[in-house]
Design an enzyme around this catalytic site. Structure first.
Site, PDB file in Angstrom:
ATOM      1  N   ASP A 148       0.641  -1.073  -0.498  1.00 37.57           N
ATOM      2  CA  ASP A 148       0.439  -0.165   0.286  1.00 37.57           C
ATOM      3  C   ASP A 148       0.982   1.558   0.265  1.00 37.57           C
ATOM      4  OD1 ASP A 148      -1.563   2.225   0.470  1.00 37.57           O
ATOM      5  OD2 ASP A 148      -2.675   1.350   2.516  1.00 37.57           O
ATOM      6  N   HIS A 149       0.603   1.977  -1.141  1.00 36.04           N
ATOM      7  CA  HIS A 149       1.938   3.178  -1.265  1.00 36.04           C
ATOM      8  C   HIS A 149       2.066   4.449  -0.438  1.00 36.04           C
ATOM      9  CE1 HIS A 149       5.327   4.928  -2.580  1.00 36.04           C
ATOM     10  NE2 HIS A 149       4.877   4.332  -4.313  1.00 36.04           N
ATOM     11  N   ARG A 150       0.645   4.379   0.222  1.00 44.19           N
ATOM     12  CA  ARG A 150       0.172   5.146   1.076  1.00 44.19           C
ATOM     13  C   ARG A 150       1.219   5.134   2.198  1.00 44.19           C
ATOM     14  NH1 ARG A 150      -6.142   3.985   2.140  1.00 44.19           N
ATOM     15  NH2 ARG A 150      -5.439   2.299   2.796  1.00 44.19           N
TER      16      ARG A 150
END
Length: 456
Positions: free
Chosen positions: A426-428
């Site tokens: 998850d690039h967040r």
């Protein structure tokens, strides 16, 4: 005489409904407190439910194969309160609770007595009881038919029949003891016997719709499978994940010859007697060690609080292919386990999942997942995150391949064991640097397992 209704409880997953698989009792049976009376299928597992009061069964309010909403009544029991019912006299605990609502703690795993899970002999079809008018339901429940009650089949076969829209009662069984087999159901679905409409579909059929042929059953040119149970849960979870978390996937190809040699040594080690040792075990241990070096990857996104929650323990999910679909139970505190303890936990996890007996708590609280696509001969993939997790590692097939090896300053091509790893994150929460470090650390440990001695 007092009548009590047992309402379907939430089996512990925060669900709104469950499929009724098998009744363990019939009308006229005497039940004790905590007797297992019904087996239901949730989105993730098969769960046996105990009843919180004693008495005599007077009515079953749902049929095998029905989808029942949580909180809806499923069985009526005459407790004998205020009378001379011997069953109630023998079980004082039956006096607990008031009215039609079941009382007490969550029923899943609640103090079942030894021997209470055995199947009871059916006494025939349940018939509507006038006493059930104590609290009539807006829609009358369909009683269990005599034909359905006589059909004998294991839960996975019942599930298959339900998915294919096949009436078990219409099949001539070929199994020992008159048991309907998977082959019998498949033959019926392909035209060997007339498929019928699932109960839920029959209830919703309009007066002008033919009930004899289901819109969700089979025909000569196609097979329609109802989206229920594991399939429904998985579909919703994957859609939520794909459209909520911005996915990034990175790949690496690694020489795992040393890992394969380690696996061979562990198989001969007396400390690993009677346990299955596979490359997946080494991958699981390597991921736990990589997370120890990069703890921020073991996290979840709290949208309401606008916080990233870094988890202390690694609850390692292992994707397991089962007759009910792909399930992902998790091993609590996997990072604190020895290699042998992790091997035992993985064996138990997979075995229980394939039997459909995984408890809801074993699906909850996962922090990171491994999916072993290599077991299907697949090299790699781009796995979708389990909701609430920041990363998932795909482990591809281990193949014998030509590999460039440098020895004493000279390069040569030799056969080596090689695999591919893919890490989706998850690039967040996980940027490219962190994701790359985790993937590179796992690869380094698989290439040279002795590296773990330096990190620990």
């Amino acid at each position: 005489m007092a009548l009590k209704k047992f309402n379907l409880p939430d089996p512990g997953e925060g669900l709104t409904e469950a499929d009724l698989v098998t009744w363990r009792v019939a009308v006229g049976d005497v039940v004790k407190v905590n007797d297992m009376v019904v087996e239901v299928e949730t989105a993730k597992s098969l769960v046996e439910l105990p009843i919180p009061f004693a008495g005599t069964v007077v009515e079953l309010l749902a049929a095998e194969g029905d989808t029942v909403e949580v909180g809806a009544p499923i069985i009526v029991v005459e407790t004998g309160e205020g009378g001379s019912d011997p069953a109630a006299a023998a079980e004082p605990a039956a006096a607990e609770g008031e009215g039609d609502e079941s009382s007490g703690p969550n029923l899943v795993g609640y103090g079942a007595k030894a021997g209470s899970t055995r199947r009871r002999a059916r006494k025939g079809a349940p018939t509507p009881s006038p006493e059930a008018e104590v609290a009539p339901e807006p829609e009358p429940a369909m009683p269990v038919t005599g034909e359905r009650a006589r059909a004998l089949a294991k839960p996975p076969v019942r599930k298959l029949a339900k998915d294919l829209g096949v009436d078990l009662g219409s099949i001539t069984p070929s199994g020992d003891g008159g048991i309907v087999t998977r082959a019998d159901v498949e033959a019926a679905a392909s035209g060997g016997a007339a498929p019928t409409e699932p109960v839920a579909a029959r209830r919703s059929a309009s007066p002008t719709q033919s009930v004899g042929r289901s819109t969700s059953g089979s025909s000569a040119t196609e097979t329609r499978i109802p989206i229920k149970g594991v399939r429904k849960m998985t579909a919703q979870a994957m859609v939520d994940s794909a459209f909520t978390a911005p996915h990034v996937t990175e790949f690496i190809t690694v020489d795992v010859t040393a890992t394969m040699e380690l696996v061979d040594r562990l198989k001969r080690d007396r400390a690993f007697t009677d346990v299955k040792v596979t490359p997946l075990l080494v991958v699981a241990k390597a991921l736990c060690l990589a997370i120890r070096r990069n703890p921020q990857v073991n996290a979840s996104w709290d949208e309401a609080a606008q916080e990233i929650v870094v988890k202390r323990d690694v609850n390692l999910g292992i994707a397991a292919a089962t007759p009910r679909g792909l399930l992902v139970p998790n091993i609590k505190g996997a990072d604190s386990m020895s290699m042998r303890e992790l091997a035992d936990a993985m064996a138990q996890l997979v075995s229980t999942a394939r039997e459909g007996k995984t408890q809801p708590a074993d699906f909850a609280g996962g922090t990171v997942t491994i999916t072993n696509v290599g077991v299907f001969g697949v090299d790699t993939g781009t796995p979708i995150l389990n909701p609430g997790e920041a990363a998932i590692l795909a482990f591809g097939a281990v193949r014998r391949m030509p590999w460039v090896v440098e020895r004493d300053g000279v390069e040569e091509i030799v056969p080596r064991w090689v695999t591919q790893l893919a890490l989706s994150f998850d690039h967040r929460m996980v940027d490219g640097e962190l994701g790359s470090k985790v993937l590179a650390d796992v690869a380094a440990l698989l290439h040279y397992p002795g590296q773990a001695l330096v990190w620990v």
